[in-house]
Write an enzyme that holds these catalytic residues in place. Sequence first.
Site, short mmCIF file in Angstrom:
data_model
loop_
_atom_site.label_atom_id
_atom_site.label_comp_id
_atom_site.label_asym_id
_atom_site.label_seq_id
_atom_site.Cartn_x
_atom_site.Cartn_y
_atom_site.Cartn_z
N SER A 134 8.60 -6.82 -2.07
CA SER A 134 7.95 -7.44 -3.22
C SER A 134 8.63 -8.08 -4.31
O SER A 134 9.72 -8.23 -4.02
CB SER A 134 7.23 -5.89 -3.91
OG SER A 134 6.87 -6.26 -5.14
N TYR A 136 9.87 2.51 -7.95
CA TYR A 136 9.15 1.58 -7.04
C TYR A 136 9.86 0.31 -6.44
O TYR A 136 10.06 0.14 -5.39
CB TYR A 136 7.76 1.18 -7.40
CG TYR A 136 6.88 0.38 -6.41
CD1 TYR A 136 6.42 0.77 -5.47
CD2 TYR A 136 6.95 -1.17 -6.85
CE1 TYR A 136 5.76 -0.42 -4.48
CE2 TYR A 136 6.40 -2.13 -5.88
CZ TYR A 136 5.72 -1.70 -5.11
OH TYR A 136 5.10 -2.63 -4.17
N1 LIG Z 1 -0.69 -5.21 -3.89
C1 LIG Z 1 -0.01 -5.73 -4.58
O1 LIG Z 1 -0.05 -6.52 -5.58
C2 LIG Z 1 1.64 -5.92 -3.71
C3 LIG Z 1 2.47 -6.93 -4.07
C4 LIG Z 1 3.61 -6.91 -3.45
C5 LIG Z 1 3.86 -6.38 -2.41
N2 LIG Z 1 3.02 -5.27 -2.10
C6 LIG Z 1 3.33 -4.25 -1.07
O2 LIG Z 1 2.44 -4.84 0.08
C7 LIG Z 1 2.20 -3.67 0.91
C8 LIG Z 1 0.63 -3.43 0.72
O3 LIG Z 1 0.18 -3.35 -0.47
P1 LIG Z 1 -1.11 -2.67 -0.76
O4 LIG Z 1 -1.65 -3.10 -2.13
O5 LIG Z 1 -2.16 -2.94 0.15
O6 LIG Z 1 -1.13 -1.04 -1.03
P2 LIG Z 1 -2.05 -0.02 -0.71
O7 LIG Z 1 -1.46 1.35 -1.60
O8 LIG Z 1 -3.60 -0.41 -0.95
O9 LIG Z 1 -2.11 0.34 0.67
C9 LIG Z 1 -0.83 1.11 1.35
C10 LIG Z 1 -1.24 2.01 2.47
O10 LIG Z 1 -0.15 2.70 2.81
C11 LIG Z 1 -0.55 4.00 3.21
N3 LIG Z 1 0.64 4.97 3.36
C12 LIG Z 1 1.31 5.52 2.42
N4 LIG Z 1 2.28 6.27 2.70
C13 LIG Z 1 2.19 6.15 3.98
C14 LIG Z 1 2.65 6.86 5.01
N5 LIG Z 1 3.95 7.90 4.66
N6 LIG Z 1 2.47 6.84 6.42
C15 LIG Z 1 1.43 6.13 6.59
N7 LIG Z 1 0.66 5.43 5.76
C16 LIG Z 1 1.10 5.46 4.63
C17 LIG Z 1 -1.66 4.39 2.06
O11 LIG Z 1 -2.38 5.55 2.74
C18 LIG Z 1 -2.25 3.12 2.14
O12 LIG Z 1 -3.47 3.06 2.77
C19 LIG Z 1 3.03 -2.39 0.17
O13 LIG Z 1 3.97 -2.47 1.07
C20 LIG Z 1 3.24 -2.90 -0.91
O14 LIG Z 1 4.50 -2.29 -1.71
C21 LIG Z 1 1.77 -5.46 -2.75
#
Ligand SMILES: NC(=O)c1ccc[n+]([C@@H]2O[C@H](COP(=O)([O-])OP(=O)(O)OC[C@H]3O[C@@H](n4cnc5c(N)ncnc54)[C@H](O)[C@@H]3O)[C@@H](O)[C@H]2O)c1
Length: 330
Positions: free
Chosen positions: A132, A156
Amino acid sequence: MADIAGKKILVTGAHGFVAGHLIERLADAGATVVGIDLWVLRQSYLSMSPAMRKTDLIACDIANLQEVQELFEQHRPDVVLHLAAQADVTRALANPLGTFEANVRGTYILLECARRRWEREEGPHAMVVASSDKAYGTHAHLPYREDDELLGLFPYDVSKACADMIARGYHRAFGMPVGVVRCANIYGPGDLNFNRIIPGTFRSLLRGERPVIRSDGKPLRDYMYVGDAVDAYVRVMHALLDGNHAGEAFNFGTGEPVSVLQVFREMAQVAGRPDLEPEVLGEAPKELQDQFISAAKARRLLGWQPLVPRHEGLRRTFRWYNDKLPELEG
Ligand SMILES: NC(=O)c1ccc[n+]([C@@H]2O[C@H](COP(=O)([O-])OP(=O)(O)OC[C@H]3O[C@@H](n4cnc5c(N)ncnc54)[C@H](O)[C@@H]3O)[C@@H](O)[C@H]2O)c1
């Protein structure tokens, strides 16, 4: 570019916002998608998409070594796209242990299970790990570039910085084809994390309630449409499959930071509710201040560029919440 039709691609966090869109793209390209998440049945973008029927969804906790080991033995993925995480900044402050378990332990368990197959020359041939922009923490200069140090400050951010370093370390130590994606804030249809500014604000506007802004509204952030984030993952995956850029991290963002208040005003316009003034709490001292990244490296080496301007992205996003919120809340 390598053809992914017929390739078995493991996507972690399949019910997550970004993974749902990514799975749609992979399924359209003819890949065989195995998706894992904590639950098989869950309200999510994926579960509302036709791609759900083409996905082999499995309940698996990535922080559980035995479960992940069995998964790798049974499904033998050609590619791993690791997006699962506890991705909510506020929840990470309330539950650092769960955040580190999922984001740090979950990442090294996946890498370790992949390494065991990799050393037997059984694949995976590409592994992309979601980091991220938050992993950079705070630097005196903006925008952040890939060779800036990772200085994550809060749980985080620290968890993402750790996952990022561990992932690149698996390339350095074992030669594995691992790449790291550092995206700016992603928005678009189907984000059900209503703690985040864009889903939370659209929901409030649709309910006719005053949206709440946790900060003072001034921090600058870069908001990137989810289709552009999906393109980022796909391009890094293809680069690795073609034998390029293993062990590297790439930034992805629009390069056009805006204040939270500005994006709020744009959302209120798009939703036709400019009359609803936000409630500004000024209460987010444990969040990073201004933050944005340079995506010059991805533009130059991967040919990536953001294609959806914010006004269009917000329009598409609002339309989705307008259509789906009654179903989600019903
Ligand atoms: N959305 C953003 O703005 C953003 C920006 C930069 C980076 N990211 C990164 O991108 C990725 C996706 O983000 P997102 O917004 O889709 O997140 P999200 O919260 O919508 O999805 C994350 C998923 O991971 C699953 N999860 C959590 N713990 C778990 C475990 N122990 N085993 C299996 N599954 C598990 C959750 O149930 C969820 O469905 C993440 O790694 C996040 O850190 C997101």
